[in-house]
Write an enzyme that holds these catalytic residues in place. Structure first.
Site, PDB file in Angstrom:
ATOM      1  N   TRP A   1      42.161  33.074  50.053  1.00  0.00           N
ATOM      2  CA  TRP A   1      42.474  34.405  49.745  1.00  0.00           C
ATOM      3  C   TRP A   1      43.120  35.095  51.165  1.00  0.00           C
ATOM      4  O   TRP A   1      44.004  35.808  51.108  1.00  0.00           O
ATOM      5  CB  TRP A   1      41.294  35.319  49.530  1.00  0.00           C
ATOM      6  CG  TRP A   1      40.753  35.033  48.170  1.00  0.00           C
ATOM      7  CD1 TRP A   1      39.599  34.518  47.773  1.00  0.00           C
ATOM      8  CD2 TRP A   1      41.643  35.328  46.840  1.00  0.00           C
ATOM      9  NE1 TRP A   1      39.592  34.373  46.327  1.00  0.00           N
ATOM     10  CE2 TRP A   1      40.678  34.779  45.722  1.00  0.00           C
ATOM     11  CE3 TRP A   1      42.834  35.576  46.611  1.00  0.00           C
ATOM     12  CZ2 TRP A   1      41.018  35.011  44.357  1.00  0.00           C
ATOM     13  CZ3 TRP A   1      43.243  35.609  45.123  1.00  0.00           C
ATOM     14  CH2 TRP A   1      42.559  35.205  44.044  1.00  0.00           C
TER      15      TRP A   1
ATOM     16  N   ASP B   1      38.986  42.651  53.769  1.00  0.00           N
ATOM     17  CA  ASP B   1      39.153  42.363  52.399  1.00  0.00           C
ATOM     18  C   ASP B   1      37.705  41.930  52.075  1.00  0.00           C
ATOM     19  O   ASP B   1      37.319  40.938  52.491  1.00  0.00           O
ATOM     20  CB  ASP B   1      40.243  40.973  51.955  1.00  0.00           C
ATOM     21  CG  ASP B   1      39.977  40.624  50.636  1.00  0.00           C
ATOM     22  OD1 ASP B   1      39.225  41.196  49.813  1.00  0.00           O
ATOM     23  OD2 ASP B   1      40.704  39.565  50.285  1.00  0.00           O
TER      24      ASP B   1
ATOM     25  N   LYS C   1      34.024  41.954  41.216  1.00  0.00           N
ATOM     26  CA  LYS C   1      32.810  41.074  41.527  1.00  0.00           C
ATOM     27  C   LYS C   1      31.615  41.752  41.947  1.00  0.00           C
ATOM     28  O   LYS C   1      30.667  41.504  41.186  1.00  0.00           O
ATOM     29  CB  LYS C   1      33.399  40.326  42.861  1.00  0.00           C
ATOM     30  CG  LYS C   1      34.316  39.460  42.604  1.00  0.00           C
ATOM     31  CD  LYS C   1      35.473  38.823  43.291  1.00  0.00           C
ATOM     32  CE  LYS C   1      36.452  37.998  42.961  1.00  0.00           C
ATOM     33  NZ  LYS C   1      37.494  37.956  43.745  1.00  0.00           N
TER      34      LYS C   1
HETATM   35  C1  PLP Z   1      38.862  37.594  44.163  1.00  0.00           C
HETATM   36  C2  PLP Z   1      39.295  37.919  45.428  1.00  0.00           C
HETATM   37  C3  PLP Z   1      40.829  38.370  45.487  1.00  0.00           C
HETATM   38  C4  PLP Z   1      41.755  38.756  44.293  1.00  0.00           C
HETATM   39  O1  PLP Z   1      41.272  39.738  43.754  1.00  0.00           O
HETATM   40  P1  PLP Z   1      42.302  40.470  42.681  1.00  0.00           P
HETATM   41  O2  PLP Z   1      41.359  41.780  42.286  1.00  0.00           O
HETATM   42  O3  PLP Z   1      42.171  39.509  41.525  1.00  0.00           O
HETATM   43  O4  PLP Z   1      43.596  40.571  43.271  1.00  0.00           O
HETATM   44  C5  PLP Z   1      41.080  38.606  46.815  1.00  0.00           C
HETATM   45  N1  PLP Z   1      40.212  38.369  47.859  1.00  0.00           N
HETATM   46  C6  PLP Z   1      39.108  37.916  47.906  1.00  0.00           C
HETATM   47  C7  PLP Z   1      38.175  37.679  48.966  1.00  0.00           C
HETATM   48  C8  PLP Z   1      38.359  37.771  46.452  1.00  0.00           C
HETATM   49  O5  PLP Z   1      37.354  37.189  46.482  1.00  0.00           O
END
Ligand code: PLP
Length: 365
Positions: A107, A177, A201
């Site tokens: 990511w 993030d 999540k």
């Molecule tokens: C799942 C995830 C993403 C992507 O998320 P989306 O909402 O599907 O774009 C980005 N960064 C991390 C750390 C993730 O776990």
């Protein structure tokens, strides 16, 4: 239609992921009509008084949990964390500027690659040569002079590592993030310039992207940006420049209330540490299982482990599925197993998995 009692299995999915049962029950109860409103949240205007209250309460509860004061905007956006990979540099990285990215997994790499479309990216730390099995040491961070921001992925969902705490980057804004660990433990908001995450999540259902941004940073995006991609527009319009994801915001609000009702983030951290410790102890006990992440960088949220052969791993996932555990297959890029145990994942499910692991080892070890 009849209502039959519903059997829920243990859901270890990395995302969209398990939600708290009281949240699902309340949403189900109020789906035909919100109390006092007589219409479902799915059917009311995003500018109605009823939705004003829902959005206002969700924001207030998030602020209460995180301590985010008026110097931060809370934005309810769409497009997922992936859209933030672009929005962050579009708003914060001047064309002649530089931004620092720490590479700690796929990511983080995607975020850095997207930023490189808008300006210069400096990789201030990477653990790629160790297959991302740990996060960088704080003193290994090489932040550029005049950096627009430092980008960190707080929890690396795929490989199963997590920064134990956020690095100190001085006056440079820290952009994080936190898609897979926001609200898993108390947070010191003053350290952050911007935090973002897809809700699916640890925060709610898919379709909502949460951004908490320091007010002065929100103003940095040039007016030439597409309207919907400017933080300042979302802030000025309180996340309602256009129709926001109303149902996802409503559910997010219920999750915030569930967190407050259950002792807030300190209590979550205690519970999360207990859950993760149980699993890591089971992994470390004999050497039959091998943890993917290095100790010191192990995630509280995504517990990754391998077995001695892929054949045995396939067997593990199949037999676990038969025993009522879903979502244990690791991400295709790293293989092995991954047990995602977000805030809402019950402790009883971790205990059940640990018992299953011991039995699997007894039979196949
Ligand atoms: C799942 C995830 C993403 C992507 O998320 P989306 O909402 O599907 O774009 C980005 N960064 C991390 C750390 C993730 O776990």
């Amino acid at each position: 239609m009849s209502s039959t009692p519903t059997h829920r299995i243990f859901n270890f999915s990395a995302g969209p992921a398990v939600l708290p049962e009281p949240v699902l029950e309340e949403a189900q109860r109020d789906l035909m009509a919100l109390p006092g409103v007589g219409m479902s949240v799915l059917e009311i205007s995003h500018r109605s008084a009823a939705f004003d209250r829902i959005l206002g309460q969700a924001e207030a509860d998030l602020r209460a949990l995180t301590g985010a004061g008026d110097e931060y905007h809370v934005l309810f956006l769409q497009g997922g964390a992936s859209q933030q990979f672009a929005m962050v540099p579009m708003n914060l990285l001047p064309p002649d500027g530089v931004a620092d990215y720490s590479l700690t997994g796929s990511w983080a790499k995607k975020a850095a690659a997207e930023a490189a479309k808008f300006g210069r990216v400096n990789i201030c730390a990477t653990t790629e040569e160790e297959a991302f099995t740990r996060v960088p040491a704080f003193d290994g961070l090489q932040v550029s002079d005049g950096s627009a921001y430092v980008h960190v992925t707080s929890n690396n969902t795929i490989v199963g590592t997590q920064w134990p705490s956020m690095p100190d980057v001085g006056d440079t804004p820290l952009v994080v993030d936190a898609s897979s660990d926001l609200l898993c433990r108390p947070i010191d908001m003053t350290r952050y310039g911007l935090i973002y995450g897809g809700a699916q999540k640890n925060l709610g259902p898919a379709g909502l992207t949460l951004v908490i941004i320091r007010a002065d940073l929100a103003e940095r995006g040039p007016e030439s940006l597409p309207t919907m991609l400017r933080y300042a527009v979302a802030a000025k319009n309180r996340s309602r420049y256009n129709t926001p994801p109303v149902f996802a915001i409503y559910l997010f609000g219920l999750v915030m209330r569930w967190l407050l009702d259950n002792g807030g983030l300190a209590a979550m951290e205690t519970r999360n540490r207990r859950k993760a410790a149980l699993l890591y102890e089971a992994i470390d006990r004999t050497g039959f299982y091998r943890g993917t992440a290095q100790t010191g960088s192990r995630s509280l949220m995504n517990v990754t482990f391998r077995l001695s052969s892929e054949e045995l791993e396939r067997r593990f996932v199949t037999e676990a599925g038969e025993a009522g555990f879903s979502g244990l297959k690791g991400h295709r890029s790293v293989g092995g197993q991954r047990a995602s145990i977000y805030n809402a994942f019950p402790e009883s499910g971790v205990e059940a998995l640990v018992a299953f692991m011991a039995e699997f080892e007894r039979v196949h070890g």
